[in-house]
Design an enzyme around this catalytic site. Sequence first.
Site, mmCIF file in Angstrom:
data_model
loop_
_atom_site.group_PDB
_atom_site.id
_atom_site.type_symbol
_atom_site.label_atom_id
_atom_site.label_comp_id
_atom_site.label_asym_id
_atom_site.label_seq_id
_atom_site.Cartn_x
_atom_site.Cartn_y
_atom_site.Cartn_z
ATOM 1 N N PRO A 283 0.834 -1.198 0.000
ATOM 2 C CA PRO A 283 0.000 0.000 0.000
ATOM 3 C C PRO A 283 0.875 1.257 0.000
ATOM 4 O O PRO A 283 2.016 1.217 0.438
ATOM 5 C CB PRO A 283 -0.779 -0.121 1.313
ATOM 6 C CG PRO A 283 0.094 -0.924 2.201
ATOM 7 C CD PRO A 283 0.926 -1.822 1.320
ATOM 8 N N CYS A 284 0.317 2.354 -0.486
ATOM 9 C CA CYS A 284 1.055 3.622 -0.464
ATOM 10 C C CYS A 284 1.273 4.032 0.983
ATOM 11 O O CYS A 284 0.410 3.776 1.808
ATOM 12 C CB CYS A 284 0.277 4.686 -1.203
ATOM 13 S SG CYS A 284 0.397 4.454 -2.981
ATOM 14 N N PRO A 285 2.357 4.664 1.354
ATOM 15 C CA PRO A 285 3.400 5.200 0.471
ATOM 16 C C PRO A 285 4.572 4.254 0.263
ATOM 17 O O PRO A 285 5.610 4.695 -0.216
ATOM 18 C CB PRO A 285 3.869 6.414 1.254
ATOM 19 C CG PRO A 285 3.806 5.953 2.671
ATOM 20 C CD PRO A 285 2.642 5.006 2.759
#
Lengths: 236, 80, 417
Positions: free
Chosen positions: B17-19
Amino acid sequence: MDSVYYFILVPMVYVAFFIFIAGNILQIVKVIQRKRFAPPLKIYPEQKPSFLWAIYDAFLFPMVRRSNPILWFFLIGFHVCVFLLFLGHLELIGDFSVLQIIGHEIFIGRGFVGLGILIALLFFLFRRFASPVRQFSVPEDYLILMLLLLTAIFGSQMDWARTWYGYGELTVYEYRPYILSLISLSPDIGPVMDVGHSFMLVLHVFFANLLLMFFPFSKLVHSIFAVPLNMIRRGK
Amino acid sequence: MSDSIKEDKTIDLKGLPCPMPVVKVNKGIKQVDVGQVLKAIASDPGALTDFPAWAKTSGNEILKTDQEGDDIIFYIKRLK
Amino acid sequence: MDPKLHQEMLKAISDKLTGVMQMYLDTCSRCGICASACHVYASVPEFENTPVYRAESIRKIYKKYFKLQGKLLPMIGEAVDIDDNTADMLKKTAYSCTGCRRCMVYCPFGIDTQQIMSIAKLLLIKAESEPEILSMLADVSISKGDSLDSVKENFLKGLKKIEADVVEKWKLEAGKVAIPTEVENADILYVALAGAHSIVPAAAIFNAAGENWTLSFFEAVNFGAFVGDPSKTKLILDRIINEAIRLKVKEVCICECGTAYRVMAQLSGDKPFKVSSITQVHARYIREGRIKLKPLPADVSVTYHDPCQIARNGGVIDEPRYIIGQIAKDYREMSPDPKTNWCCGGGGGLVALGDETIDFRMKSSKVKADQVKKSRAKILITACENCHTQLDNLNEHYKLGVEVKFLSSMVADALIK
């Protein structure tokens, strides 16, 4: 020797009180003059009225009781004793009928208040020797404990001598004219001099003077900031 | 942009998942030499906006962005 | 040390020296109550891990330059100079604190270690010794705000990829957009994270509730706040505030991200719109009957981890419990109370630092792992990205055998007509 006694009992007392009062005012003014931090810094959940909860937190520190009941017991004991000693000293100045609602002999507590405070102070001191408190203690912490201990020992000693051993030469009725003479700016140390016990008073006053002078520049300002900081935590 | 970009190193950022993709690509780019190309495969659509912004602030160049199914493939040239 | 840097660091302290800060710095009596209140010390009992030790690292500098005691009698309070070692020391203290403010709950004076550590973080930035990754991430966020047009194009491309996932969770009436953007006068501007998991369930729920909503182009998380840079924090925040004002929305709803919520709701002054956490919005939908949820089987036990910045520091405490009450029959409160819940151990930017901090994060959060274990729940719910990642790591490291889930995705999965 007399001039040393005089210095400690008169000019030094004036200087100490001046520094104590002016220094504390200075600290408060500094806090007010600095930039304000506008965002709320409170802890949730909120409880209303937050002002009363803040007072409760500041004077009874319920979270300390929860996490360290033994320390809490000594902290409360210590602060109650400080308060009683304050009342006791008030009664050295004059008779206050409010304070005599529960009739007692002056000095309040028959010497047990002083004993209590000494025990609490010794607890605080020994606690500082144990890890992790030892590692983050700084000389100031020990200095204040030592000053408090010495002030309390010599102060208590005077009371113990009188109440426990019947040493009647230096009593409330000698202290009172001395203190009143200081207050009325016509100092006279005569009443408390020339008694075998005077040096105890002189030592008591000497360490108390040091304590008062150091107060505004030390962590003892927590007595002033505890309420406002608790109000910030409660979101006043 | 020609289709025959040759990568010097590939990093797989799928499922992160981001970041995290940006954090890892920032590390990965340092493992190729200046002038070389890093291929990064991400799956999170957030990378589509994060990578160009990262390239701009870090001073590197995205040569090409491909999409294959759920994969988003970046070819990044290390400029400094 | 370079005199110019020295000067800048002193200026940084004096910029941070508000009235409250002075009280925080002057008042501490080093009683040490905070020690056992810190998850780091409770997990790894070494004195460097106590909040008071961390705060002392700043307090000793403060005494030296801003306090009479430190100027006249420096050894009494062990006042220290700012020198070449300062940054190394502050790195350890500032980034071993997650800013959870649990110590503040226990401190008899209510001293806020997170605030004091904000000085340490700012000093690190001045000395160019802050974690590079956090500054990089903050710059990436700011850069997106600067070039909105190019962001838009890629952002919409990204949304296309996940639209089908949204519709799968909640069927739309014909003609409706699954993920609306740039809707003027929308009732809600939803600020998500740059990731599908933060958009898909939320979008499905907004659609199910028939909300007039619009999705922000920007991610909610504020890396400027993590790294402790006030100017970057503000730039990142302003992207969202400006978007909300431009679209004239009534309410800004922050996704499951603790820092984003606290910074937007509490630390950024008055705004011409309401700020809510997504958890609050979901609770509202249920109360108003706008969405209906299907409960889990009765034997599924769940517990909830209160994200520090949302619960203790943000006040969203009853709402998640209300929502969970609608879904789960077997709810187990994790701690004696939310006010004293243990931090997950991943706050303050530690999770974003990834592998760099994983050892520390696992060791320092043993108490959290124990707390989760004690609940004996099967599903561990939380409402913060950071917490979720950290709890996932803990789950693996300590073999907790729980399933870590976002509250919003629990709600989305339980949606019924």
